[in-house]
Design a protein around this motif. Structure first.
Motif, PDB file in Angstrom:
ATOM      1  N   MET A 105       0.831  -1.188   0.000  1.00 52.85           N
ATOM      2  CA  MET A 105       0.000   0.000   0.000  1.00 52.85           C
ATOM      3  C   MET A 105       0.873   1.249   0.000  1.00 52.85           C
ATOM      4  N   LYS A 106       0.471   2.257  -0.785  1.00 49.46           N
ATOM      5  CA  LYS A 106       1.137   3.556  -0.752  1.00 49.46           C
ATOM      6  C   LYS A 106       0.523   4.398   0.372  1.00 49.46           C
ATOM      7  N   PRO A 107       1.333   5.164   1.097  1.00 47.25           N
ATOM      8  CA  PRO A 107       2.803   5.215   1.013  1.00 47.25           C
ATOM      9  C   PRO A 107       3.429   3.995   1.667  1.00 47.25           C
ATOM     10  N   PHE A 108       4.515   3.505   1.118  1.00 45.78           N
ATOM     11  CA  PHE A 108       5.149   2.309   1.638  1.00 45.78           C
ATOM     12  C   PHE A 108       6.534   2.622   2.184  1.00 45.78           C
ATOM     13  N   ASN A 109       7.003   1.736   3.040  1.00 46.30           N
ATOM     14  CA  ASN A 109       8.343   1.833   3.595  1.00 46.30           C
ATOM     15  C   ASN A 109       9.320   1.194   2.607  1.00 46.30           C
TER      16      ASN A 109
END
Length: 243
Positions: A105-109
């Motif tokens: 999922m955005k935002p992602f690490n």
């Protein structure tokens, strides 16, 4: 990383900032990273270059990312990681139904993304052992005409054909086959399966069961192995053999 052994990743996203971020971050990890803004650019890369993994945005402005991913899966067996900025249940189900191998999922690490990419590439690079030889080297389970290799995490038919399973599919089948006859609720299957995220919905398990039946059952509508216990959940009907 040796240039000859570099893995090639293809990023398909219509957001230029996302593409630049991913290309920069993944290049620093030693990957060769290609980028595409449209389906046309994506297919051009796929026709000219051997790609090892695809990062696909589900929501492209001018095109249906779901349709593109379906087409890719029909022609290529490399891992597909789906990227999306929306987090409802429908997105997860659609991604799974497309045979995506993972989902972010955005935002992602970025560190987590890189770790997942590494895991997908490592798993996909494993060689398919012959049916005659895997028993000695690997821990395997046998049911019907199938061999489930627990070490290589592969499903192989007795004719030698390997059936491609996503991480979620394999983990769910492994959980069921280890306990033949035991009825699992959807929640218990999520807990038992290492390839299913803990925050998924019950419907996700139903989708995975449907896809497994299509791959291992002679007639998915009247399954021989993966049975439904109405109102409770699912169970695996043996026998299961170990050698």
């Amino acid at each position: 990383m040796n240039e000859k052994n570099k893995k090639t990743l293809l990023v398909v996203d219509d957001d230029q900032d996302i593409r630049l971020l991913l290309c920069d971050a993944l290049s620093q990890k030693g990957y060769c990273v290609l980028e595409a803004e449209t389906g046309e650019q994506m297919w051009s890369h796929l026709q000219q270059t051997q790609v090892d993994l695809l990062l696909m945005d589900l929501y492209l402005r001018e095109e249906d990312g779901l349709h593109l991913a379906r087409e890719v899966r029909e022609h290529f067996s490399f891992p597909i990681m789906m990227l999306t900025g929306k987090g409802d249940e429908t997105d997860r189900i659609l991604g799974l139904e497309l045979a995506a191998d993972d989902y972010m999922m955005k935002p992602f690490n970025l560190r987590e993304l890189a770790a997942r990419i590494y895991a997908l590439l490592r798993r996909s690079a494993q060689q398919v052992p012959s049916v005659e030889n895997i028993a000695e080297a690997h821990e395997c389970l046998y049911f019907g005409h199938w061999t489930l290799d627990l070490v290589a995490r592969q499903l192989i038919h007795q004719k030698g054909e390997q059936v491609v399973l996503t991480l979620g599919e394999f983990s769910l089948l492994e959980a069921l086959i280890h306990h033949p006859g035991r009825v699992f609720t959807r929640e218990q299957l999520i807990d038992q399966s290492r390839g299913i995220e803990s925050d998924v919905f019950d419907r996700t398990v139903d989708v995975l069961i449907l896809r497994l039946r299509r791959k291992i059952e002679s007639n998915p509508k009247t399954p021989e192995f993966i049975k439904t216990q109405r109102g409770l959940g699912y169970f695996f009907q043996g026998p299961v053999r170990k050698r």
